[in-house]
Scaffold this motif. Structure first.
Motif, PDB file in Angstrom:
ATOM      1  N   TRP A  41      34.028  -2.041  -1.708  1.00  0.00           N
ATOM      2  CA  TRP A  41      34.065  -3.029  -2.779  1.00  0.00           C
ATOM      3  C   TRP A  41      35.532  -3.246  -3.150  1.00  0.00           C
ATOM      4  CZ3 TRP A  41      30.100  -5.716  -5.138  1.00  0.00           C
ATOM      5  CH2 TRP A  41      28.797  -5.316  -4.835  1.00  0.00           C
ATOM      6  N   TYR A  42      36.018  -4.445  -2.966  1.00  0.00           N
ATOM      7  CA  TYR A  42      37.388  -4.782  -3.366  1.00  0.00           C
ATOM      8  C   TYR A  42      37.408  -5.059  -4.867  1.00  0.00           C
ATOM      9  CZ  TYR A  42      38.482  -5.265   1.556  1.00  0.00           C
ATOM     10  OH  TYR A  42      38.669  -5.003   2.896  1.00  0.00           O
ATOM     11  N   THR A  43      38.534  -4.749  -5.497  1.00  0.00           N
ATOM     12  CA  THR A  43      38.729  -5.111  -6.900  1.00  0.00           C
ATOM     13  C   THR A  43      39.858  -6.125  -7.038  1.00  0.00           C
ATOM     14  OG1 THR A  43      40.165  -3.191  -7.230  1.00  0.00           O
ATOM     15  CG2 THR A  43      37.828  -2.932  -7.822  1.00  0.00           C
ATOM     16  N   ASN A  44      40.626  -6.297  -5.982  1.00  0.00           N
ATOM     17  CA  ASN A  44      41.707  -7.268  -5.965  1.00  0.00           C
ATOM     18  C   ASN A  44      41.254  -8.462  -5.126  1.00  0.00           C
ATOM     19  OD1 ASN A  44      44.067  -8.691  -4.804  1.00  0.00           O
ATOM     20  ND2 ASN A  44      45.230  -7.182  -5.984  1.00  0.00           N
ATOM     21  N   VAL A  45      41.122  -9.610  -5.761  1.00  0.00           N
ATOM     22  CA  VAL A  45      40.581 -10.781  -5.075  1.00  0.00           C
ATOM     23  C   VAL A  45      41.506 -11.259  -3.957  1.00  0.00           C
ATOM     24  CG1 VAL A  45      41.475 -12.648  -6.534  1.00  0.00           C
ATOM     25  CG2 VAL A  45      39.225 -12.860  -5.481  1.00  0.00           C
ATOM     26  N   ASN A  46      42.801 -11.065  -4.079  1.00  0.00           N
ATOM     27  CA  ASN A  46      43.716 -11.473  -3.006  1.00  0.00           C
ATOM     28  C   ASN A  46      43.503 -10.640  -1.750  1.00  0.00           C
ATOM     29  OD1 ASN A  46      45.102 -13.629  -4.320  1.00  0.00           O
ATOM     30  ND2 ASN A  46      46.196 -12.109  -5.534  1.00  0.00           N
ATOM     31  N   ASP A  47      43.304  -9.334  -1.923  1.00  0.00           N
ATOM     32  CA  ASP A  47      43.010  -8.472  -0.770  1.00  0.00           C
ATOM     33  C   ASP A  47      41.698  -8.893  -0.110  1.00  0.00           C
ATOM     34  OD1 ASP A  47      45.299  -7.057  -1.410  1.00  0.00           O
ATOM     35  OD2 ASP A  47      44.226  -5.358  -2.307  1.00  0.00           O
ATOM     36  N   ASP A 100      33.937 -19.161  -0.686  1.00  0.00           N
ATOM     37  CA  ASP A 100      35.036 -19.124   0.269  1.00  0.00           C
ATOM     38  C   ASP A 100      36.296 -19.435  -0.524  1.00  0.00           C
ATOM     39  OD1 ASP A 100      33.702 -18.615   2.756  1.00  0.00           O
ATOM     40  OD2 ASP A 100      32.940 -20.664   2.706  1.00  0.00           O
ATOM     41  N   ALA A 101      37.433 -18.966  -0.040  1.00  0.00           N
ATOM     42  CA  ALA A 101      38.691 -19.223  -0.740  1.00  0.00           C
ATOM     43  C   ALA A 101      39.813 -19.397   0.261  1.00  0.00           C
ATOM     44  CB  ALA A 101      39.018 -18.072  -1.684  1.00  0.00           C
ATOM     45  N   GLU A 102      40.793 -20.191  -0.155  1.00  0.00           N
ATOM     46  CA  GLU A 102      41.993 -20.352   0.653  1.00  0.00           C
ATOM     47  C   GLU A 102      43.177 -20.594  -0.262  1.00  0.00           C
ATOM     48  OE1 GLU A 102      41.133 -23.672   3.179  1.00  0.00           O
ATOM     49  OE2 GLU A 102      41.611 -25.131   1.626  1.00  0.00           O
ATOM     50  N   LYS A 103      44.334 -20.137   0.199  1.00  0.00           N
ATOM     51  CA  LYS A 103      45.567 -20.378  -0.547  1.00  0.00           C
ATOM     52  C   LYS A 103      46.179 -21.682  -0.086  1.00  0.00           C
ATOM     53  CE  LYS A 103      47.168 -16.057  -2.317  1.00  0.00           C
ATOM     54  NZ  LYS A 103      48.232 -15.143  -2.530  1.00  0.00           N
ATOM     55  N   LYS A 120      48.553 -21.476  -4.744  1.00  0.00           N
ATOM     56  CA  LYS A 120      47.344 -21.493  -5.573  1.00  0.00           C
ATOM     57  C   LYS A 120      46.135 -21.199  -4.703  1.00  0.00           C
ATOM     58  CE  LYS A 120      49.141 -24.693  -8.964  1.00  0.00           C
ATOM     59  NZ  LYS A 120      49.008 -25.980  -9.627  1.00  0.00           N
ATOM     60  N   VAL A 121      45.076 -20.717  -5.342  1.00  0.00           N
ATOM     61  CA  VAL A 121      43.853 -20.392  -4.620  1.00  0.00           C
ATOM     62  C   VAL A 121      42.797 -21.445  -4.932  1.00  0.00           C
ATOM     63  CG1 VAL A 121      42.013 -18.701  -4.298  1.00  0.00           C
ATOM     64  CG2 VAL A 121      44.358 -17.926  -4.671  1.00  0.00           C
ATOM     65  N   ASN A 122      42.212 -21.994  -3.896  1.00  0.00           N
ATOM     66  CA  ASN A 122      41.092 -22.921  -4.044  1.00  0.00           C
ATOM     67  C   ASN A 122      39.819 -22.187  -3.653  1.00  0.00           C
ATOM     68  OD1 ASN A 122      42.571 -25.154  -4.856  1.00  0.00           O
ATOM     69  ND2 ASN A 122      42.861 -25.881  -2.761  1.00  0.00           N
ATOM     70  N   PHE A 123      38.849 -22.203  -4.545  1.00  0.00           N
ATOM     71  CA  PHE A 123      37.551 -21.591  -4.262  1.00  0.00           C
ATOM     72  C   PHE A 123      36.546 -22.677  -3.942  1.00  0.00           C
ATOM     73  CE2 PHE A 123      39.529 -18.321  -6.886  1.00  0.00           C
ATOM     74  CZ  PHE A 123      39.216 -17.174  -6.177  1.00  0.00           C
TER      75      PHE A 123
END
Length: 155
Positions: A24-30, A115-118, A123-126
């Motif tokens: 389980w990740y807690t850092n969304v960037n990771d 899904d997400a992309e930088k 910036k992050v787009n979800f």
């Protein structure tokens, strides 16, 4: 001889139990990096781990079952976004508050598949795929609903 067999049994049991632990990740960037590498969507679990009864129930009835573990390994990148009453580091608190606002979280537990992309400017787009909360019926019911949400991704 019985002692050796017992120690071997305990050791193998511990190794098997640890092998079933999900990441389980807690850092969304990771999590986003892993999501992009594996082409799996993120599973964003918004929870109040130390105070939300429905969150604890969802964990016990679904997320801590072998059926869920097998499904999750194959289908998603798990991200826990916790809003505990206990102390939490400021960076995590900020990240989680921002994500709650982005996804319009009004109650717990809430799970968003996304899904997400930088972007080039960082910036992050979800791309939200769908959401769920607690569903009675255990892992079979919950996973049926999750699979329906993920099916929309493939279209």
């Amino acid at each position: 001889m019985k002692k050796i067999a017992f120690i071997l049994f305990l050791t193998l049991g511990t190794v098997a139990a640890n092998a079933q632990e999900l990441k389980w990740y807690t850092n969304v960037n990771d999590a986003m990096v892993v999501s992009q590498k594996t082409k799996k969507p993120m599973f964003l679990f918004f929870t109040g781990s130390d105070w939300c009864g429905w969150c604890m129930r969802l964990q016990k009835e679904v997320f801590k079952t072998p059926e869920f573990a097998k499904w999750a390994e194959k289908n998603v990148i798990l991200v826990e976004l916790d809003y505990p009453r206990k102390a939490q580091d400021e960076a995590t608190k900020q990240q989680n508050a921002q994500l709650a606002a982005t996804f319009g979280i009004k109650g717990y537990p809430t799970v968003w598949f996304a899904d997400a992309e930088k972007t080039k400017d960082g910036k992050v787009n979800f791309k939200a795929l769908g959401s769920s909360g607690y569903l009675a019926g255990g892992p079979a019911t919950w996973l049926e609903n999750a699979n329906a949400i993920l099916a929309s991704r493939k279209k």
